[in-house]
Design an enzyme around this catalytic site. Structure first.
Site, PDB file in Angstrom:
ATOM      1  N   ASP A 100      -6.565  -3.048  -7.632  1.00 15.15           N
ATOM      2  CA  ASP A 100      -7.047  -3.408  -6.489  1.00 15.15           C
ATOM      3  C   ASP A 100      -7.504  -4.986  -6.781  1.00 15.15           C
ATOM      4  O   ASP A 100      -7.539  -5.201  -8.041  1.00 15.15           O
ATOM      5  CB  ASP A 100      -8.438  -2.972  -6.092  1.00 15.15           C
ATOM      6  CG  ASP A 100      -8.784  -3.238  -4.679  1.00 15.15           C
ATOM      7  OD1 ASP A 100      -8.129  -2.635  -3.782  1.00 15.15           O
ATOM      8  OD2 ASP A 100      -9.567  -4.057  -4.527  1.00 15.15           O
TER       9      ASP A 100
ATOM     10  N   ARG B 202       0.921  -1.223  -0.188  1.00 14.06           N
ATOM     11  CA  ARG B 202       0.067   0.088  -0.024  1.00 14.06           C
ATOM     12  C   ARG B 202       0.706   1.279   0.009  1.00 14.06           C
ATOM     13  O   ARG B 202       0.436   2.353   0.624  1.00 14.06           O
ATOM     14  CB  ARG B 202      -1.013   0.018   1.182  1.00 14.06           C
ATOM     15  CG  ARG B 202      -2.130  -1.015   1.129  1.00 14.06           C
ATOM     16  CD  ARG B 202      -3.159  -0.281   0.162  1.00 14.06           C
ATOM     17  NE  ARG B 202      -4.234  -1.379   0.039  1.00 14.06           N
ATOM     18  CZ  ARG B 202      -5.251  -1.342   0.896  1.00 14.06           C
ATOM     19  NH1 ARG B 202      -5.636  -0.410   1.823  1.00 14.06           N
ATOM     20  NH2 ARG B 202      -6.218  -2.399   0.652  1.00 14.06           N
TER      21      ARG B 202
ATOM     22  N   ARG C 110      -3.303   6.541   0.864  1.00 16.62           N
ATOM     23  CA  ARG C 110      -3.960   7.820   1.472  1.00 16.62           C
ATOM     24  C   ARG C 110      -2.813   8.533   2.566  1.00 16.62           C
ATOM     25  O   ARG C 110      -3.182   9.734   2.891  1.00 16.62           O
ATOM     26  CB  ARG C 110      -5.154   7.620   2.193  1.00 16.62           C
ATOM     27  CG  ARG C 110      -6.511   7.317   1.214  1.00 16.62           C
ATOM     28  CD  ARG C 110      -7.513   6.778   2.032  1.00 16.62           C
ATOM     29  NE  ARG C 110      -7.133   5.455   2.377  1.00 16.62           N
ATOM     30  CZ  ARG C 110      -7.839   4.486   2.972  1.00 16.62           C
ATOM     31  NH1 ARG C 110      -8.986   4.694   3.155  1.00 16.62           N
ATOM     32  NH2 ARG C 110      -7.424   3.390   3.285  1.00 16.62           N
TER      33      ARG C 110
ATOM     34  N   TYR D  33     -14.946 -11.382  -0.288  1.00 16.29           N
ATOM     35  CA  TYR D  33     -15.746 -10.297  -0.688  1.00 16.29           C
ATOM     36  C   TYR D  33     -16.724 -10.403  -1.660  1.00 16.29           C
ATOM     37  O   TYR D  33     -17.823  -9.694  -1.495  1.00 16.29           O
ATOM     38  CB  TYR D  33     -14.748  -9.261  -1.353  1.00 16.29           C
ATOM     39  CG  TYR D  33     -13.734  -8.591  -0.355  1.00 16.29           C
ATOM     40  CD1 TYR D  33     -13.989  -7.591   0.509  1.00 16.29           C
ATOM     41  CD2 TYR D  33     -12.515  -9.272  -0.013  1.00 16.29           C
ATOM     42  CE1 TYR D  33     -12.994  -7.159   1.284  1.00 16.29           C
ATOM     43  CE2 TYR D  33     -11.338  -8.745   0.606  1.00 16.29           C
ATOM     44  CZ  TYR D  33     -11.601  -7.566   1.662  1.00 16.29           C
ATOM     45  OH  TYR D  33     -10.706  -7.222   2.461  1.00 16.29           O
TER      46      TYR D  33
ATOM     47  N   ARG E 210      -6.279  11.395  -6.255  1.00 17.69           N
ATOM     48  CA  ARG E 210      -7.627  10.725  -5.914  1.00 17.69           C
ATOM     49  C   ARG E 210      -8.833  11.675  -5.860  1.00 17.69           C
ATOM     50  O   ARG E 210     -10.040  11.160  -6.586  1.00 17.69           O
ATOM     51  CB  ARG E 210      -7.531  10.206  -4.399  1.00 17.69           C
ATOM     52  CG  ARG E 210      -8.719   9.704  -3.874  1.00 17.69           C
ATOM     53  CD  ARG E 210      -8.635   8.000  -4.054  1.00 17.69           C
ATOM     54  NE  ARG E 210      -9.717   7.351  -3.302  1.00 17.69           N
ATOM     55  CZ  ARG E 210     -11.018   7.314  -3.248  1.00 17.69           C
ATOM     56  NH1 ARG E 210     -11.555   8.315  -4.150  1.00 17.69           N
ATOM     57  NH2 ARG E 210     -11.743   6.702  -2.345  1.00 17.69           N
TER      58      ARG E 210
HETATM   59  O1  CP3 Z   1      -0.165  -1.787  -2.367  1.00 21.74           O
HETATM   60  C1  CP3 Z   1      -0.235  -1.026  -3.289  1.00 21.74           C
HETATM   61  O2  CP3 Z   1       0.074   0.415  -2.872  1.00 21.74           O
HETATM   62  C2  CP3 Z   1      -0.922  -1.355  -4.512  1.00 21.74           C
HETATM   63  C3  CP3 Z   1      -2.163  -1.121  -4.562  1.00 21.74           C
HETATM   64  C4  CP3 Z   1      -3.184  -1.899  -3.647  1.00 21.74           C
HETATM   65  C5  CP3 Z   1      -4.520  -1.347  -3.371  1.00 21.74           C
HETATM   66  N1  CP3 Z   1      -5.256  -2.334  -2.973  1.00 21.74           N
HETATM   67  C6  CP3 Z   1      -5.195   0.067  -3.485  1.00 21.74           C
HETATM   68  C7  CP3 Z   1      -5.890   0.269  -2.477  1.00 21.74           C
HETATM   69  C8  CP3 Z   1      -3.087  -3.312  -3.547  1.00 21.74           C
HETATM   70  C9  CP3 Z   1      -2.039  -4.144  -3.698  1.00 21.74           C
HETATM   71  C10 CP3 Z   1      -4.477  -3.762  -2.817  1.00 21.74           C
HETATM   72  C11 CP3 Z   1      -4.866  -5.169  -2.416  1.00 21.74           C
HETATM   73  C12 CP3 Z   1      -6.228  -5.490  -1.722  1.00 21.74           C
HETATM   74  N2  CP3 Z   1      -7.135  -4.695  -1.868  1.00 21.74           N
HETATM   75  C13 CP3 Z   1      -6.273  -6.556  -0.917  1.00 21.74           C
HETATM   76  C14 CP3 Z   1      -5.164  -7.354  -0.432  1.00 21.74           C
HETATM   77  C15 CP3 Z   1      -4.038  -6.671   0.591  1.00 21.74           C
HETATM   78  C16 CP3 Z   1      -4.683  -6.119   1.827  1.00 21.74           C
HETATM   79  O3  CP3 Z   1      -4.404  -4.820   2.333  1.00 21.74           O
HETATM   80  O4  CP3 Z   1      -5.172  -7.022   2.842  1.00 21.74           O
HETATM   81  C17 CP3 Z   1      -7.563  -6.207  -0.402  1.00 21.74           C
HETATM   82  C18 CP3 Z   1      -8.068  -6.973   0.580  1.00 21.74           C
HETATM   83  C19 CP3 Z   1      -8.062  -5.271  -1.060  1.00 21.74           C
HETATM   84  C20 CP3 Z   1      -9.695  -4.796  -1.000  1.00 21.74           C
HETATM   85  C21 CP3 Z   1      -9.666  -3.489  -0.664  1.00 21.74           C
HETATM   86  N3  CP3 Z   1      -9.464  -2.354  -1.356  1.00 21.74           N
HETATM   87  C22 CP3 Z   1     -10.288  -2.971   0.763  1.00 21.74           C
HETATM   88  C23 CP3 Z   1     -10.605  -4.005   1.850  1.00 21.74           C
HETATM   89  C24 CP3 Z   1     -10.082  -1.658   0.970  1.00 21.74           C
HETATM   90  C25 CP3 Z   1     -10.671  -0.695   1.885  1.00 21.74           C
HETATM   91  C26 CP3 Z   1      -9.794  -0.675   3.083  1.00 21.74           C
HETATM   92  C27 CP3 Z   1      -8.986   0.528   2.878  1.00 21.74           C
HETATM   93  O5  CP3 Z   1      -7.810   0.825   3.034  1.00 21.74           O
HETATM   94  O6  CP3 Z   1      -9.731   1.573   2.731  1.00 21.74           O
HETATM   95  C28 CP3 Z   1      -9.661  -1.240  -0.427  1.00 21.74           C
HETATM   96  C29 CP3 Z   1      -9.503   0.094  -0.831  1.00 21.74           C
HETATM   97  C30 CP3 Z   1      -8.051   0.379  -1.412  1.00 21.74           C
HETATM   98  N4  CP3 Z   1      -7.321  -0.329  -2.189  1.00 21.74           N
HETATM   99  C31 CP3 Z   1      -7.294   1.667  -1.256  1.00 21.74           C
HETATM  100  C32 CP3 Z   1      -6.147   1.662  -1.820  1.00 21.74           C
HETATM  101  C33 CP3 Z   1      -4.930   2.710  -1.891  1.00 21.74           C
HETATM  102  C34 CP3 Z   1      -7.834   2.913  -0.391  1.00 21.74           C
HETATM  103  C35 CP3 Z   1      -8.993   3.524  -0.941  1.00 21.74           C
HETATM  104  C36 CP3 Z   1      -8.760   5.159  -1.201  1.00 21.74           C
HETATM  105  O7  CP3 Z   1      -8.215   5.693  -1.801  1.00 21.74           O
HETATM  106  O8  CP3 Z   1      -9.861   5.570  -0.671  1.00 21.74           O
END
Ligand code: CP3
Length: 342
Positions: free
Chosen positions: A73, A23, A27, A149, A36
């Site tokens: 994602d 990640r 944010r 999910y 964003r």
């Molecule tokens: O790592 C990176 O920088 C690459 C991008 C990346 C994102 N999600 C961007 C993201 C990667 C590799 C993921 C993987 C992901 N997504 C997983 C597996 C890894 C983990 O973190 O457990 C899962 C379970 C998801 C599903 C997902 N996407 C969830 C549960 C959420 C909400 C939780 C949160 O942190 O808000 C997301 C949103 C998400 N994916 C964000 C980002 C940067 C935040 C969204 C935003 O900008 O509002």
């Protein structure tokens, strides 16, 4: 010459390990929040190749990480199979649930190329803009984690809806997993062809399964993905992240998928891990994201401990899970300086 990150995946060791963060585009970075806001929704950002590439590059410009991970994602795969996907602001992702045969019947058996090609375009743009020594990582979710999910339509505390469906309707659940195996393999192949140097398979929720279910829904599907990917891209570098799994569980996933690296969470015993896998595999991890949030002495000590425990192993410095959004940027700078002994 490859950079350090790929060298470690290919068998080398360094006194100063390569470093990147799960990640790392996100944010906690003001420039991410700005892009964003410009993109509108989260899904729009993921599917705009220019903006997705821009946010992938932001942490590389700022911190000089040894690897970039493409901004996307894990839920893009079910979205490209036809499940509706949206983000509830300040809550998280929502999917149209697939929890019965009728809904499963509505899912496509092919990824929509209009969606996935945007990810591949973002990868190609990113590759062209990255410094030569910086590795580029593509990824997907493991079938089990994506299914948690897809079945519930949202993130859940203990993944009960998917676990229950696997018990009540194992045949339907197997079909869901198989569909995700095929489409995830195809998506990883697409990413490798577009320029990814390695791919990571995120199994965030593998830790909630009993041993037999873990074997069936985590180990086998991930192994199948690896086999399918390597039948098309024989030298594909694969990193597996079975979060929350036991050491035996991690070993089973790594062995059966012939992984090049394991990514481990902060709970995993580092020294035991180094003894078991130290020469066979690269080990990526495992600073507690809360130590990064804490900063100061607590951070310094935690970083030093990770480095000391992995001394002599094929180590890639990373967190045990994604960086928290409240983390100050200066803590990330401090962590990197400490790892690189600057
Ligand atoms: O790592 C990176 O920088 C690459 C991008 C990346 C994102 N999600 C961007 C993201 C990667 C590799 C993921 C993987 C992901 N997504 C997983 C597996 C890894 C983990 O973190 O457990 C899962 C379970 C998801 C599903 C997902 N996407 C969830 C549960 C959420 C909400 C939780 C949160 O942190 O808000 C997301 C949103 C998400 N994916 C964000 C980002 C940067 C935040 C969204 C935003 O900008 O509002």
């Amino acid at each position: 010459m490859s950079g350090k990150f790929l060298c470690v995946l290919d068998g080398e060791k360094f006194d100063v390990p390569p470093v990147w963060m799960m990640r790392q585009a996100g944010r906690y970075l003001p420039e991410y929040r700005e892009t964003r806001a410009k993109a509108g929704g989260f899904v729009d950002l993921c599917l705009d190749p220019d903006l997705a590439s821009e946010v992938t590059l932001q942490p590389i410009r700022r911190f000089g990480f040894d690897a970039a991970i493409i901004f996307s994602d894990i839920l893009i795969v079910p979205y490209a199979l036809g499940a509706k996907l949206w983000f509830e602001e300040s809550e998280g992702p929502r999917l149209e649930p697939v929890a019965n045969a009728a809904n499963f019947g509505k899912l496509s058996d092919q990824l929509d190329g209009k969606i996935t090609s945007r990810v591949y375009e973002a990868l190609a743009k990113t590759k062209a803009a990255l410094p030569k020594e910086t590795g580029l990582i593509g990824f997907c979710g493991a079938p089990w984690t994506v299914a948690t999910y897809l079945v519930a339509g949202r993130g859940t505390e203990d993944q009960a809806p998917a676990r229950l469906l696997a018990m009540q309707e194992p045949e339907l659940f197997r079909k869901i997993i198989d569909r995700l195996v095929d489409s995830s393999a195809e998506h990883l192949i697409g990413q490798l062809k577009a320029g990814a140097d390695a791919v990571q398979i995120f199994d965030t929720w593998s830790g909630v399964l009993d041993p037999a279910s873990f074997e069936r829904w985590c180990v086998k599907p991930v192994a199948k993905i690896a086999e399918k990917v390597r039948s098309v891209v024989p030298n594909a570098r694969i990193i597996v992240f079975p979060k929350g799994a036991s050491l035996d569980g991690i070993e089973a996933v790594a062995k059966q998928s012939s992984a090049n690296a394991i990514s481990i969470d902060w709970i995993t015993d580092r020294k035991e891990c180094a003894v078991r896998f130290g020469d066979k595999l690269a080990i990526q991890g495992n600073l507690d994201p809360l130590a990064l949030l804490a900063g100061g002495k607590a951070l310094d000590q935690a970083v030093d401990k990770v480095l000391a425990d992995f001394k002599g192993a094929r180590h890639i410095f990373n967190l045990g899970h994604g960086i928290r959004k409240e983390t100050p940027v200066e803590h990330v700078e401090r962590m990197i300086a400490r790892v690189r002994k600057n």
